[in-house]
Design a protein around this motif. Structure first.
Motif, PDB file in Angstrom:
ATOM      1  N   LYS A 107       0.758  -1.283  -0.046  1.00  0.00           N
ATOM      2  CA  LYS A 107      -0.116   0.053   0.124  1.00  0.00           C
ATOM      3  C   LYS A 107       0.787   1.478   0.096  1.00  0.00           C
ATOM      4  CE  LYS A 107      -4.051  -2.140   1.851  1.00  0.00           C
ATOM      5  NZ  LYS A 107      -5.091  -2.159   2.991  1.00  0.00           N
ATOM      6  N   ALA A 108       2.014   1.216  -0.356  1.00  0.00           N
ATOM      7  CA  ALA A 108       2.777   2.429  -0.493  1.00  0.00           C
ATOM      8  C   ALA A 108       2.444   3.183  -1.556  1.00  0.00           C
ATOM      9  CB  ALA A 108       4.490   1.944  -0.545  1.00  0.00           C
ATOM     10  N   ILE A 109       2.807   4.523  -1.479  1.00  0.00           N
ATOM     11  CA  ILE A 109       2.224   5.851  -2.649  1.00  0.00           C
ATOM     12  C   ILE A 109       3.531   5.989  -2.894  1.00  0.00           C
ATOM     13  CG2 ILE A 109       1.226   7.872  -2.869  1.00  0.00           C
ATOM     14  CD1 ILE A 109      -0.938   6.940  -0.427  1.00  0.00           C
ATOM     15  N   TYR A 110       3.696   5.774  -4.325  1.00  0.00           N
ATOM     16  CA  TYR A 110       4.843   6.313  -4.865  1.00  0.00           C
ATOM     17  C   TYR A 110       4.848   7.590  -6.055  1.00  0.00           C
ATOM     18  CZ  TYR A 110       7.160   2.090  -3.121  1.00  0.00           C
ATOM     19  OH  TYR A 110       7.582   1.116  -2.359  1.00  0.00           O
ATOM     20  N   VAL A 111       3.574   8.133  -5.896  1.00  0.00           N
ATOM     21  CA  VAL A 111       3.290   9.337  -6.902  1.00  0.00           C
ATOM     22  C   VAL A 111       4.431  10.059  -6.748  1.00  0.00           C
ATOM     23  CG1 VAL A 111       1.461  10.789  -7.381  1.00  0.00           C
ATOM     24  CG2 VAL A 111       0.664   8.608  -6.816  1.00  0.00           C
ATOM     25  N   ASN A 112       4.817  10.746  -7.944  1.00  0.00           N
ATOM     26  CA  ASN A 112       5.824  11.800  -8.094  1.00  0.00           C
ATOM     27  C   ASN A 112       7.341  11.362  -7.402  1.00  0.00           C
ATOM     28  OD1 ASN A 112       4.055  13.355  -9.512  1.00  0.00           O
ATOM     29  ND2 ASN A 112       3.037  14.221  -7.474  1.00  0.00           N
TER      30      ASN A 112
ATOM     31  N   ALA B 285       0.306  -0.980  -3.722  1.00  0.00           N
ATOM     32  CA  ALA B 285       1.033   0.302  -4.069  1.00  0.00           C
ATOM     33  C   ALA B 285       0.410   1.208  -5.079  1.00  0.00           C
ATOM     34  CB  ALA B 285       2.414  -0.299  -4.419  1.00  0.00           C
ATOM     35  N   THR B 286       0.627   2.538  -5.024  1.00  0.00           N
ATOM     36  CA  THR B 286       0.212   3.394  -5.929  1.00  0.00           C
ATOM     37  C   THR B 286       1.326   3.935  -6.755  1.00  0.00           C
ATOM     38  OG1 THR B 286      -2.009   3.825  -4.545  1.00  0.00           O
ATOM     39  CG2 THR B 286      -1.225   5.545  -6.114  1.00  0.00           C
ATOM     40  N   PHE B 287       1.090   3.796  -8.056  1.00  0.00           N
ATOM     41  CA  PHE B 287       2.098   4.343  -9.142  1.00  0.00           C
ATOM     42  C   PHE B 287       1.343   5.106 -10.266  1.00  0.00           C
ATOM     43  CE2 PHE B 287       4.110   0.348  -7.594  1.00  0.00           C
ATOM     44  CZ  PHE B 287       5.408   0.884  -7.318  1.00  0.00           C
ATOM     45  N   ALA B 288       0.200   5.712  -9.798  1.00  0.00           N
ATOM     46  CA  ALA B 288      -0.548   6.428 -10.649  1.00  0.00           C
ATOM     47  C   ALA B 288       0.135   7.643 -11.299  1.00  0.00           C
ATOM     48  CB  ALA B 288      -1.965   6.916  -9.862  1.00  0.00           C
TER      49      ALA B 288
ATOM     50  N   ALA C 138      -2.665  -3.120  -7.029  1.00  0.00           N
ATOM     51  CA  ALA C 138      -1.703  -1.861  -7.308  1.00  0.00           C
ATOM     52  C   ALA C 138      -2.480  -0.914  -8.340  1.00  0.00           C
ATOM     53  CB  ALA C 138      -0.555  -2.091  -7.887  1.00  0.00           C
ATOM     54  N   ASN C 139      -2.366   0.519  -7.916  1.00  0.00           N
ATOM     55  CA  ASN C 139      -2.850   1.539  -8.877  1.00  0.00           C
ATOM     56  C   ASN C 139      -1.772   1.745  -9.985  1.00  0.00           C
ATOM     57  OD1 ASN C 139      -4.261   3.616 -10.001  1.00  0.00           O
ATOM     58  ND2 ASN C 139      -4.609   4.611  -7.928  1.00  0.00           N
TER      59      ASN C 139
END
Length: 155
Positions: free
Chosen positions: A13-18, A33-36, A53-54
């Motif tokens: 569930k980590a968020i890696y956006v930007n 995890a979020t890579f949107a 994942a997103n």
């Protein structure tokens, strides 16, 4: 995160956006995890757990996703041009309006949502597309021989 070794990190569930992941070594499990909107173009993501994942609007062009767990991943609008998804598990994946040009798709696609996608000339022979949403999908030249299409929406 540039050039970081994240292989031992707990990344569910980590968020890696930007985030700048240039040269970073990612953990094998990225469940939820979020890579949107991020670029992961050309990365080797083979065998990784990207379930839930997103990856919406992410650039995954040229990625190696062989054997990855993509179950229930959101790839809406993602660029999967020339990506290799061979042997990936992709049940319930959302490929809505994703660019799948030149990609090699897996056979395990039960319940996947391809609404509005272009599957022109894709080889989906022997694929399990049971329960898949193929609404408004361009299937011109698509090989569906021996594919499982039970309960698939082909409108």
């Amino acid at each position: 995160f540039r050039d970081a070794d994240l292989t031992a990190a707990t990344a569910a569930k980590a968020i890696y956006v930007n985030a700048d992941l240039t040269g970073a070594k990612l953990p094998r499990s990225l469940t939820g995890a979020t890579f949107a909107g991020m670029s992961l173009a050309g990365r080797d993501l083979s065998g990784m757990d990207l379930s839930h994942a997103n990856l919406s609007n992410a650039d995954l062009s040229g990625c190696n996703l062989r054997g990855a767990n993509l179950c229930s991943a959101n790839m809406t609008g993602a660029n999967l041009r020339d990506a290799d998804l061979t042997d990936a598990t992709a049940a319930q994946v959302i490929f809505v309006e994703a660019d799948l040009t030149g990609s090699r798709l897996p056979k395990a696609l039960a319940g996947a949502n391809f609404c509005g996608s272009d599957l022109t000339n894709r080889d989906l022979s022997s694929a399990d597309l049971s329960g898949a949403n193929m609404e408004n999908v361009n299937l011109s030249g698509c090989n569906l021989s021996c594919a499982i299409l039970s309960s698939a929406n082909m409108t």
